[in-house]
Design a protein around this motif. Structure first.
Motif, short mmCIF file in Angstrom:
data_model
loop_
_atom_site.label_atom_id
_atom_site.label_comp_id
_atom_site.label_asym_id
_atom_site.label_seq_id
_atom_site.Cartn_x
_atom_site.Cartn_y
_atom_site.Cartn_z
N THR A 55 0.52 -3.19 0.41
CA THR A 55 -0.40 -2.49 1.33
C THR A 55 0.43 -1.61 2.25
N ASP A 56 0.54 -0.33 1.93
CA ASP A 56 1.39 0.57 2.70
C ASP A 56 0.66 1.11 3.94
N ASP A 57 1.36 1.90 4.72
CA ASP A 57 0.80 2.40 5.98
C ASP A 57 -0.41 3.31 5.76
N LYS A 58 -0.50 3.93 4.61
CA LYS A 58 -1.65 4.76 4.31
C LYS A 58 -2.88 3.90 4.02
N ARG A 59 -2.69 2.79 3.36
CA ARG A 59 -3.80 1.92 2.96
C ARG A 59 -4.22 0.96 4.08
N LEU A 60 -3.27 0.57 4.93
CA LEU A 60 -3.53 -0.48 5.91
C LEU A 60 -4.73 -0.21 6.83
N PRO A 61 -4.91 0.98 7.37
CA PRO A 61 -6.09 1.21 8.23
C PRO A 61 -7.41 0.93 7.52
N LYS A 62 -7.47 1.24 6.24
CA LYS A 62 -8.69 0.98 5.47
C LYS A 62 -8.92 -0.53 5.33
N VAL A 63 -7.84 -1.26 5.10
CA VAL A 63 -7.92 -2.72 4.97
C VAL A 63 -8.39 -3.35 6.28
N MET A 64 -7.92 -2.80 7.39
CA MET A 64 -8.23 -3.39 8.71
C MET A 64 -9.62 -3.01 9.21
N GLN A 65 -10.22 -2.02 8.60
CA GLN A 65 -11.41 -1.35 9.13
C GLN A 65 -12.53 -2.30 9.54
N ASN A 66 -12.95 -3.17 8.65
CA ASN A 66 -14.05 -4.09 8.96
C ASN A 66 -13.63 -5.56 8.89
N THR A 67 -12.33 -5.80 8.99
CA THR A 67 -11.82 -7.17 8.94
C THR A 67 -12.03 -7.85 10.29
N SER A 68 -12.32 -9.15 10.25
CA SER A 68 -12.46 -9.91 11.49
C SER A 68 -11.98 -11.33 11.27
N GLY A 69 -11.79 -12.07 12.37
CA GLY A 69 -11.31 -13.45 12.28
C GLY A 69 -9.80 -13.50 12.23
N PHE A 70 -9.23 -13.12 11.11
CA PHE A 70 -7.78 -12.97 10.96
C PHE A 70 -7.51 -12.17 9.70
N VAL A 71 -6.28 -11.72 9.56
CA VAL A 71 -5.84 -11.06 8.34
C VAL A 71 -5.02 -12.07 7.55
N TYR A 72 -5.32 -12.18 6.26
CA TYR A 72 -4.58 -13.09 5.39
C TYR A 72 -3.52 -12.25 4.68
N TYR A 73 -2.25 -12.48 5.03
CA TYR A 73 -1.16 -11.74 4.40
C TYR A 73 -0.65 -12.53 3.21
N VAL A 74 -0.74 -11.92 2.03
CA VAL A 74 -0.24 -12.51 0.80
C VAL A 74 1.26 -12.22 0.73
N SER A 75 2.07 -13.26 0.78
CA SER A 75 3.50 -13.08 0.99
C SER A 75 4.26 -12.57 -0.23
N ILE A 76 3.64 -12.68 -1.39
CA ILE A 76 4.33 -12.30 -2.63
C ILE A 76 3.45 -11.34 -3.44
N THR A 77 4.06 -10.67 -4.38
CA THR A 77 3.26 -9.91 -5.34
C THR A 77 3.01 -10.82 -6.53
N GLY A 78 1.75 -11.09 -6.80
CA GLY A 78 1.44 -11.99 -7.91
C GLY A 78 0.38 -12.99 -7.52
N ILE A 79 0.22 -14.00 -8.36
CA ILE A 79 -0.82 -14.99 -8.20
C ILE A 79 -0.36 -16.16 -7.35
N THR A 80 -1.30 -17.01 -6.95
CA THR A 80 -0.97 -18.19 -6.16
C THR A 80 -0.02 -19.09 -6.95
N GLY A 81 0.95 -19.67 -6.21
CA GLY A 81 1.86 -20.62 -6.83
C GLY A 81 2.94 -19.99 -7.69
N ALA A 82 3.06 -18.65 -7.65
CA ALA A 82 3.98 -17.98 -8.58
C ALA A 82 5.41 -17.90 -8.06
#
Length: 263
Positions: A158-185
């Motif tokens: 999620t680069d700086d160009k995409r981030l504002p779009k991601v944040m636009q209607n988010t509420s509560g908290f942002v879930y940052y996925v620490s890796i590229t890939g699936i859970t447990g990978a």
């Protein structure tokens, strides 16, 4: 203010980081699942992330895929997932519940009916991983109007160009996925996560909680140390899948929560 907002306000006042635990609703069966969920707050869990079983969980690795299959094989449905949340709320009206899943079961039920039923069941927030910001009119905006937080995922791509779009209607908290890939990978590394957490925090006035790749108390402590909290899923679900007694599962959860809270 939702239960999620209230929880983060309380944690901030207490100088603590959040610990979020993910479990699959109905895994390995309804009764055991409810017992585990009821035990999570006592094990130190600040927010419960409740998985909604689905046949095609594209963001999940084998551990959580198998948990979803076990739940589905046991007859778990969206309605029974909401029933489980309702049963939990009979004894706990404070711990936030985030329902995490995919859009298909919600669409099948009908968005309006789903939101009414989710609110009545005591669900506080939604993570729907296959609905991007371009589809906000579909569920995100109606959910927020109904008083539910809509929690968005941000990733290392999620680069700086995409981030504002991601944040636009988010509420509560942002879930940052620490890796590229699936859970447990792969394992999350605090030094890799920290710069992106700072970047996301600066982009909006929301807590940033990091998940994927956290599987030990030390890792939970390290990741929570550079974020507003840590999420653990696969490491907990794996123990449930092995048939560990509920008390042992909750003991492991407590060790993770203690780690995050030391941060």
């Amino acid at each position: 203010m939702t239960r999620i907002d209230a929880k983060f306000a309380q944690l901030k006042a207490d100088g603590k980081k959040a610990f979020v635990a993910y479990v699959m609703a109905g895994d390995p069966d309804y009764g055991t699942s409810l017992e585990i969920v009821k035990g999570l707050p006592g094990a130190g869990v600040d927010i419960i992330e409740l998985g909604l079983p689905f046949t095609d969980p594209m963001a999940d690795g084998p551990t959580i895929q198998l948990a979803g299959q076990r739940a589905l094989d046991g007859g778990m449905t969206l309605q029974k997932t909401l029933d489980l949340a309702t049963a939990f709320r009979k004894t706990d009206d404070e711990t936030p519940i985030v329902l995490m899943g995919y859009y298909n079961p919600i669409y099948n039920r009908g968005v309006d009916k789903f939101l009414v039923d989710a609110k009545a069941a005591g669900i506080d927030g939604l993570i729907v991983v296959d609905l991007p910001p371009e589809e906000d009119e579909e569920l995100c905006i109606p959910a927020q109007a109904a008083g539910l937080n809509f929690i968005r995922l941000a990733t290392p791509t999620t680069d700086d160009k995409r981030l504002p779009k991601v944040m636009q209607n988010t509420s509560g908290f942002v879930y940052y996925v620490s890796i590229t890939g699936i859970t447990g990978a792969a394992e999350a590394e605090a030094e890799d996560v920290a710069p992106d957490v700072v970047r996301i925090q600066a982009a909006g006035n929301l807590p940033v909680v990091v998940g994927f790749g956290i599987n030990t108390p030390a890792k939970a402590e390290a990741i929570a140390g550079v974020a507003d909290g840590a999420v653990v899923g696969s490491a907990i679900v794996s123990r449930i899948g092995k048939g560990e007694p509920v008390a042992e599962v909750l003991g492991f959860v407590k060790s993770l929560a203690d780690g995050a809270h030391r941060a």
